[in-house]
Design a protein around this motif. Structure first.
Motif, PDB file in Angstrom:
ATOM      1  N   PHE A  58       0.796  -1.233   0.000  1.00 17.68           N
ATOM      2  CA  PHE A  58       0.000   0.000   0.000  1.00 17.68           C
ATOM      3  C   PHE A  58       0.828   1.282   0.000  1.00 17.68           C
ATOM      4  O   PHE A  58       0.290   2.369  -0.205  1.00 17.68           O
ATOM      5  N   ALA A  59       2.154   1.171   0.235  1.00 14.85           N
ATOM      6  CA  ALA A  59       2.995   2.370   0.319  1.00 14.85           C
ATOM      7  C   ALA A  59       4.191   2.257  -0.623  1.00 14.85           C
ATOM      8  O   ALA A  59       4.689   1.160  -0.876  1.00 14.85           O
ATOM      9  N   LEU A  83       1.295   6.961  -0.095  1.00 12.26           N
ATOM     10  CA  LEU A  83       0.363   5.863  -0.392  1.00 12.26           C
ATOM     11  C   LEU A  83       0.423   5.543  -1.877  1.00 12.26           C
ATOM     12  O   LEU A  83       0.626   6.430  -2.704  1.00 12.26           O
ATOM     13  N   HIS A  87      -4.562   1.708  -3.128  1.00 13.67           N
ATOM     14  CA  HIS A  87      -4.278   1.036  -1.849  1.00 13.67           C
ATOM     15  C   HIS A  87      -5.583   0.774  -1.086  1.00 13.67           C
ATOM     16  O   HIS A  87      -6.599   1.443  -1.323  1.00 13.67           O
ATOM     17  N   THR A  94      -5.334   7.625   7.763  1.00 18.44           N
ATOM     18  CA  THR A  94      -4.358   8.648   7.408  1.00 18.44           C
ATOM     19  C   THR A  94      -4.931  10.053   7.548  1.00 18.44           C
ATOM     20  O   THR A  94      -4.274  11.017   7.157  1.00 18.44           O
ATOM     21  N   ASP A  98      -2.115  11.935   1.851  1.00 17.20           N
ATOM     22  CA  ASP A  98      -1.665  11.017   0.799  1.00 17.20           C
ATOM     23  C   ASP A  98      -0.395  10.271   1.212  1.00 17.20           C
ATOM     24  O   ASP A  98       0.268   9.639   0.412  1.00 17.20           O
ATOM     25  N   THR A  99      -0.077  10.374   2.513  1.00 18.75           N
ATOM     26  CA  THR A  99       1.037   9.605   3.069  1.00 18.75           C
ATOM     27  C   THR A  99       0.490   8.727   4.196  1.00 18.75           C
ATOM     28  O   THR A  99      -0.591   8.985   4.719  1.00 18.75           O
ATOM     29  N   VAL A 100       1.283   7.699   4.555  1.00 21.51           N
ATOM     30  CA  VAL A 100       0.870   6.807   5.633  1.00 21.51           C
ATOM     31  C   VAL A 100       2.085   6.502   6.513  1.00 21.51           C
ATOM     32  O   VAL A 100       3.195   6.326   6.016  1.00 21.51           O
TER      33      VAL A 100
END
Ligand code: AMP
Ligand code: MG
Length: 196
Positions: A58-59, A83, A87, A94, A98-100
């Motif tokens: 997913f990342a 991400l 995903h 989150t 748009d980041t994890v």
């Protein structure tokens, strides 16, 4: 595991602190974490994985982040990563970013995630704003009536939260100090950590 598959939250021991865990791909399950902690929904959660391979589901993992994961996973280092399109992580995890944030824990948490085959969203198992619990009794004391099924693994080994870093423009930025020392990260990257 059955409780997590059914969309329930479970408090579990990790090597850092006790986490309040739920299936990171199930929005209703993740919503239960925010409700139990009384945590504001704009504060994103850490996704816990078994290893880099699960994270890459997913990342997007850049070479420097990969090097850090290879050096410190499983362990108390959390990486903030972009991400991937398509995903399966629920946007509540989150907070719509748009980041994890991703980490591979040691011990019981790792086994549970492996058995489930899916990432677990798991912040510390305390009411928002309180101290992170390092024992099952502290989970019960902090969450009170909202405490779910709690797996008692005894006192946690590290006893502090994970260190959170993000790689940007080839540099590693420290977002939160924690169980992995800044000097140990610098020893792996050969460069100074950027501090916020
Ligand atoms: P906790 O789960 O209680 O240890 O808190 C997790 C921390 O990770 C929060 O303080 C967030 O600010 C941080 N975090 C989670 N996701 C992200 C992200 N995508 N970008 C930056 N920080 C994040
Ligand atoms: Mg916390």
């Amino acid at each position: 595991k059955a409780a997590l598959e059914a969309g329930e939250t479970v408090a579990i021991p990790t090597e850092t602190v006790y986490g309040l865990a739920a299936d990171a791909t199930n929005g209703e399950a993740v919503a239960r974490i925010f409700a139990a902690k009384q945590r504001p929904s704009f504060n994103p959660l850490i996704c816990h994985v078994t290893d880099l391979a699960m994270a890459e589901g997913f990342a997007a993992v850049d070479p420097l982040s990969r090097k850090l994961a290879e050096a410190f996973w499983p362990g108390a280092l959390t990486l903030v990563l972009p991400l991937k399109p398509g995903h399966a992580i629920h946007p509540l995890v989150t907070a719509g970013l748009d980041t994890v944030a991703v980490r591979a824990p040691r011990g019981f948490g790792a086994e549970l995630i492996g058995a489930l085959g899916r990432p677990l969203a798991a912040p510390s198992a305390n009411r928002s704003g309180r101290i992170s619990p390092t024992s099952a009794a502290a989970v019960a004391a902090s969450l009170g009536d909202a405490a779910p099924l709690t797996v008692d693994g005894g006192p946690t080994q590290v006893g502090v939260e994970s260190t959170i870093v993000m790689v940007a423009d080839g540099a590693v930025r420290l977002l939160r100090p924690g169980g992995v020392a800044a000097e140990d990260i610098e020893a792996v990257t050969g460069a100074r950590l950027e501090r916020a």
